[in-house]
Design a protein around this motif. Structure first.
Motif, PDB file in Angstrom:
ATOM      1  N   THR A   1       2.028   2.971   2.334  1.00 54.47           N
ATOM      2  CA  THR A   1       1.478   4.068   3.051  1.00 54.47           C
ATOM      3  C   THR A   1       2.507   5.210   3.692  1.00 54.47           C
ATOM      4  O   THR A   1       2.040   6.343   3.755  1.00 54.47           O
ATOM      5  CB  THR A   1       0.670   3.560   4.444  1.00 54.47           C
ATOM      6  OG1 THR A   1       1.676   2.606   5.128  1.00 54.47           O
ATOM      7  CG2 THR A   1      -0.463   2.600   4.041  1.00 54.47           C
TER       8      THR A   1
ATOM      9  N   PRO B   1      -3.502  -5.798   1.778  1.00 57.62           N
ATOM     10  CA  PRO B   1      -2.752  -7.046   1.227  1.00 57.62           C
ATOM     11  C   PRO B   1      -2.187  -7.674   2.354  1.00 57.62           C
ATOM     12  O   PRO B   1      -1.875  -7.336   3.336  1.00 57.62           O
ATOM     13  CB  PRO B   1      -1.638  -6.342   0.165  1.00 57.62           C
ATOM     14  CG  PRO B   1      -2.282  -4.905   0.178  1.00 57.62           C
ATOM     15  CD  PRO B   1      -3.338  -4.673   1.201  1.00 57.62           C
ATOM     16  N   ASN B   2      -2.388  -9.302   2.033  1.00 55.87           N
ATOM     17  CA  ASN B   2      -1.740 -10.099   3.264  1.00 55.87           C
ATOM     18  C   ASN B   2      -0.233 -10.363   3.261  1.00 55.87           C
ATOM     19  O   ASN B   2       0.247 -11.210   3.714  1.00 55.87           O
ATOM     20  CB  ASN B   2      -2.323 -11.384   2.928  1.00 55.87           C
ATOM     21  CG  ASN B   2      -1.937 -12.220   1.859  1.00 55.87           C
ATOM     22  OD1 ASN B   2      -1.397 -11.590   0.996  1.00 55.87           O
ATOM     23  ND2 ASN B   2      -2.150 -13.267   1.870  1.00 55.87           N
TER      24      ASN B   2
ATOM     25  N   MET C   1       0.683  -1.285   0.024  1.00 57.19           N
ATOM     26  CA  MET C   1      -0.114   0.064   0.010  1.00 57.19           C
ATOM     27  C   MET C   1       0.808   1.200   0.031  1.00 57.19           C
ATOM     28  O   MET C   1       0.397   2.405  -0.207  1.00 57.19           O
ATOM     29  CB  MET C   1      -0.785   0.048   1.291  1.00 57.19           C
ATOM     30  CG  MET C   1      -1.749  -1.010   1.377  1.00 57.19           C
ATOM     31  SD  MET C   1      -3.394  -0.899   0.521  1.00 57.19           S
ATOM     32  CE  MET C   1      -4.243  -0.113   1.489  1.00 57.19           C
TER      33      MET C   1
END
Ligand code: UTP
Length: 408
Positions: free
Chosen positions: A102, A202-203, A100
């Motif tokens: 972030t 997402p894992n 991501m």
């Protein structure tokens, strides 16, 4: 899944609150929510209550790296072996771009970030340029698998297509999605990101090989005769991908995985370092490195845990297949998770407010029988973009790109 079945599952895991707005949803939204509840693995969530137990490590001992002088002495032979493997179609590249990003704070996929100053130069473009160097040297195309997630799949595909894959041959580019995991508050209660949608992320980057299997990518791998997969992160704009010397060295040393490493710039640098754990290759994270390990010396009197991983690994494909059934350890990471507050309003927090549940590629190393840590020159191959400014940032990566002759 029916509403009754969903309730049963939610009660089992203490997550009934996610149905708070169920009655307000349209029939279609209700259906979608029930499907999401069915698909979500809630058995992992309770682990956040005993996080400390997850991080138990075995006995750590040093693992010697192949250092620059040894690499230089054997370079010609390694490069020849590596190029042969590439020309034989035995090497594929896997770009991990499902994260991501972030910390960078851009809503678009990280690879779409423009690092250029006087022209457009995207992160994806830097990576493809680096891979094209090898394609040109070997005079052979290399299959490039791009892992995305639900959150950035369409944007990534559209962007790369619009830019004609920055000169890469389209039939050698394959996209696949990784799986998602629920995101929770600090009590392990799943957040809602919409009234009819559980908050997911997402894992982690450790699911890449299983996702390649689940999405049919391994069929392409098999058909093409690929035996080695070079997995790399989206954010290191200087890294060499499918580097013939690295491939050749890993093959010649009969290792099932190779890991590019850089010499640490300080004993407490925040990188995971290569080691043996209970006699098997492993990586000890910087926050797990005790004072004793930090100060330990090898036979030559050099720091014993001195080589940090840069998320660029060469895995033997059949070794990975043998391990498909083994599960990876779970990592519980504090992150900023957008959520609906008590009034049903979406909040985008400025500070971490809960947990994401991830598997990490570095844990796959510990499942392998042998690993070659392969030293690369930090200033030439390590320019990660994690933040906007400061350490590992757009700024530091730009400076390094310029030092390496890339016009920005
Ligand atoms: P990071 O650990 O830097 O995570 O990923 P991130 O999500 O990109 O960034 P932050 O922490 O939110 O700022 C390292 C690499 O692993 C990939 C990333 O895309 C990057 O290449 N990754 C990470 C995935 O592919 N999937 C994930 O679920 C997580």
């Amino acid at each position: 899944m029916t509403l009754e079945q969903a309730k049963e599952k939610l009660i089992k895991y203490g997550q009934e609150h996610v149905l708070k707005y169920y009655d307000e949803l349209s029939a279609q939204e209700q259906q979608a929510l029930l499907e999401q509840i069915e698909a979500t693995d809630m058995s992992i969530l309770a682990a956040c209550q005993h996080k400390e137990e997850l991080a138990q490590k075995g006995v750590i001992t040093p693992l010697a790296a192949m250092e620059l002088d040894e690499i230089e002495a054997g370079r010609n032979g390694y490069v020849t072996t590596g190029l042969e493997a590439i020309r034989g179609g035995k090497v594929g590249a896997v770009l991990l771009a499902g994260g991501m990003g972030t910390r960078l704070g851009s809503d678009a996929p990280k690879g779409m970030y423009n690092v250029g100053l006087t022209r457009e130069l995207y992160i994806f473009e830097c990576l493809i340029n680096n891979l094209l160097d090898v394609v040109n040297e070997a005079d052979a195309w290399i299959h490039l698998f791009v892992m995305t997630s639900d959150k950035n799949h369409d944007a990534t595909m559209t962007f790369l297509k619009e830019h004609a894959y920055f000169g890469y041959k389209a039939e050698y580019v394959h996209f696949f999605k990784q799986e998602m995991a629920a995101a929770t508050d600090y009590q392990g209660r799943i957040y809602l990101e919409e009234k009819g949608k559980l908050s997911t992320s997402p894992n982690g980057n450790g699911g890449w090989f299983i996702s390649m299997k689940n999405t049919g990518m391994l069929d392409i791998v098999k058909k093409a005769g690929i035996e080695w997969l070079n997995v790399f992160a989206v954010d290191n704009v200087l890294q060499r991908i499918a580097d013939p010397c690295f491939i050749g060295a890993t093959l010649q040393k009969n290792c099932v995985v190779g890991a590019k490493v850089v010499r640490k710039n300080a004993p407490d640098e925040k990188v995971g370092v290569m080691c043996l754990e209970d006699g098997r290759p492993s990586i000890v994270e910087y926050y797990e490195l005790t004072e004793d390990l930090m100060n330990a010396k090898d036979d030559k009197g050099n720091p014993a845990y001195n080589f940090g991983v840069i998320l660029n690994y060469l895995f033997n494909e059949s070794a990975l297949e043998e391990l498909l059934e083994n599960s990876l350890p779970l990592h519980i990471v504090e992150k900023k998770i957008p959520y609906l507050d008590a009034n049903g309003e979406l909040v985008k927090p400025e500070e971490p407010n809960g947990y994401k549940f991830e598997n990490l590629v570095l844990d796959m190393i510990h499942q392998m029988d042998s690993c070659l840590p392969f030293e690369v020159v930090r200033e030439k191959e390590f320019a990660p973009i994690k933040n906007k400014t400061g350490v590992d940032s757009v700024e530091s990566a730009r400076a390094l790109l310029q030092e390496n002759g890339v016009v920005l």
